[in-house]
Design a protein around this motif. Sequence first.
Motif, PDB file in Angstrom:
ATOM      1  N   ASP A  63      -4.322  -1.162  -6.759  1.00  0.00           N
ATOM      2  CA  ASP A  63      -3.174  -1.802  -7.952  1.00  0.00           C
ATOM      3  C   ASP A  63      -2.723  -1.278  -8.396  1.00  0.00           C
ATOM      4  O   ASP A  63      -2.211  -1.880  -8.782  1.00  0.00           O
ATOM      5  CB  ASP A  63      -4.631  -1.522  -9.067  1.00  0.00           C
ATOM      6  N   ARG A  64      -1.848  -0.044  -7.952  1.00  0.00           N
ATOM      7  CA  ARG A  64      -0.437   0.292  -8.348  1.00  0.00           C
ATOM      8  C   ARG A  64       0.377  -0.678  -6.913  1.00  0.00           C
ATOM      9  O   ARG A  64       1.365  -0.835  -7.338  1.00  0.00           O
ATOM     10  CB  ARG A  64      -0.761   1.347  -8.552  1.00  0.00           C
ATOM     11  N   GLN A  66       0.505  -3.464  -5.991  1.00  0.00           N
ATOM     12  CA  GLN A  66       1.196  -4.849  -6.724  1.00  0.00           C
ATOM     13  C   GLN A  66       2.563  -4.479  -6.764  1.00  0.00           C
ATOM     14  O   GLN A  66       2.954  -5.476  -7.203  1.00  0.00           O
ATOM     15  CB  GLN A  66       0.447  -5.373  -7.662  1.00  0.00           C
ATOM     16  N   SER A 105      -1.598   0.223 -13.117  1.00  0.00           N
ATOM     17  CA  SER A 105      -0.628  -0.942 -12.151  1.00  0.00           C
ATOM     18  C   SER A 105       0.973   0.172 -12.641  1.00  0.00           C
ATOM     19  O   SER A 105       1.254   0.286 -11.280  1.00  0.00           O
ATOM     20  CB  SER A 105      -0.769  -1.581 -12.160  1.00  0.00           C
TER      21      SER A 105
END
Length: 404
Positions: A63-64, A66, A105
């Motif tokens: 998620d992070r 991105q 995120s």
Amino acid sequence: MIKLMLKYELKKIFSKRINQILLAAVLVVTVIYSGLAIGSMSYTDEEGQNHTGIEAGRLLAEDRNQWKGELTTEKISEVITAYRELSVKYPDGLPDEEWGKQVQSYYDIYDFVIDIMTPDSEWNESVLYQLSDEQLKDIYTIYQGNMRKMAEEYGTTPEKKNFLESIYEKVEIPLTYAAKDSWDTMTMYAQTYVLLMAVIIGFLTAGIFSGEFRSGTEDVFLAAKYGRSKAIKNKIIAGILMATVVYWIGVGLLSFISFAVMGTSGFFTPYQLGDPYSIYVMTYGEYYLLILVGGYIATMFCAVLTMLVTVKMHTPNLAVCIPFFLLCMMPFIARALPAFDAFFNLLPTVLTNIFNAVRTPNLFQIGPFVFRQISFLMVLYSVLFIVLLPFIYRSYSRYGIKKK
């Protein structure tokens, strides 16, 4: 002959029932610590459902990531603008759904900006609402300006000021971002784990020399052909080898289990992302290795000190307390006696508390030379470790001579 003597000393160490129990306990604790580290990871999905356990770490990293790549001012502005809009929309607090969809995120980036804007004060997100769009675009200029102020504040001598300025110039702008949660988590667990290992290894090394005193065979041992020379050297080598093997197998197993599950994303993420004004310019992977190496040096120092006290006292009763006192009790004493910070900042407990030491700009100066605290103590206790070895040899080899 020497190899057989060393093999025999190692066999004596690992064949003792109490030592076997301790090593089994180390294995169990290692697995438990790994499980706790993995279980502490938390991920919130887009529906606001919280997930922990084996998949959480990798889901969070995905998620992070991105936002992975150069942390440009455009990305920072996008993050802060998005968070401000959500704060206006939800004045009573963000719902879990919004956290899972967006904020989770980019929270590391959001946190980084607040840290930049509060170099000398407590974390306070209200500073974000005081930033104009122009200031957001110049966030790195503000960051560099604050680093210069920090150099002036903590550079109490011209040499220290120049040293700090040279350190801060090594911070690469813009920073490069990648999810670092597995390393963040493991630094906390590894810090406690190496402390535990130091205490257990101290107990193991205390029995290397005391075994002869306990059984009353020291006179026979020292009367042997190589009793006062090669035999003593092999005891010392066996202690060092045992401590090294046990330590690195332990931390290696802890690291392997934990990172195999959580992933290694963030190894090259700059540590300044979490602590912008730290004087230790490194990546999160290097930070983790620093904790392990610092813990190893402290462990080895305590191990040889334990052996020396055992030889001097002819009993392990006092010696086994040394690692616990130096590494566990001293931090509490230091908090109670803040006037003696200069003294406590030189103790080996710093090397088993690197998690906090990297956040403090402690510098030492000898003449024109300036050293950072951790670097200085790593060299100091490595040297002291080597210096103590001849004292162990001399003390045991001369046992009984005077009274005869």
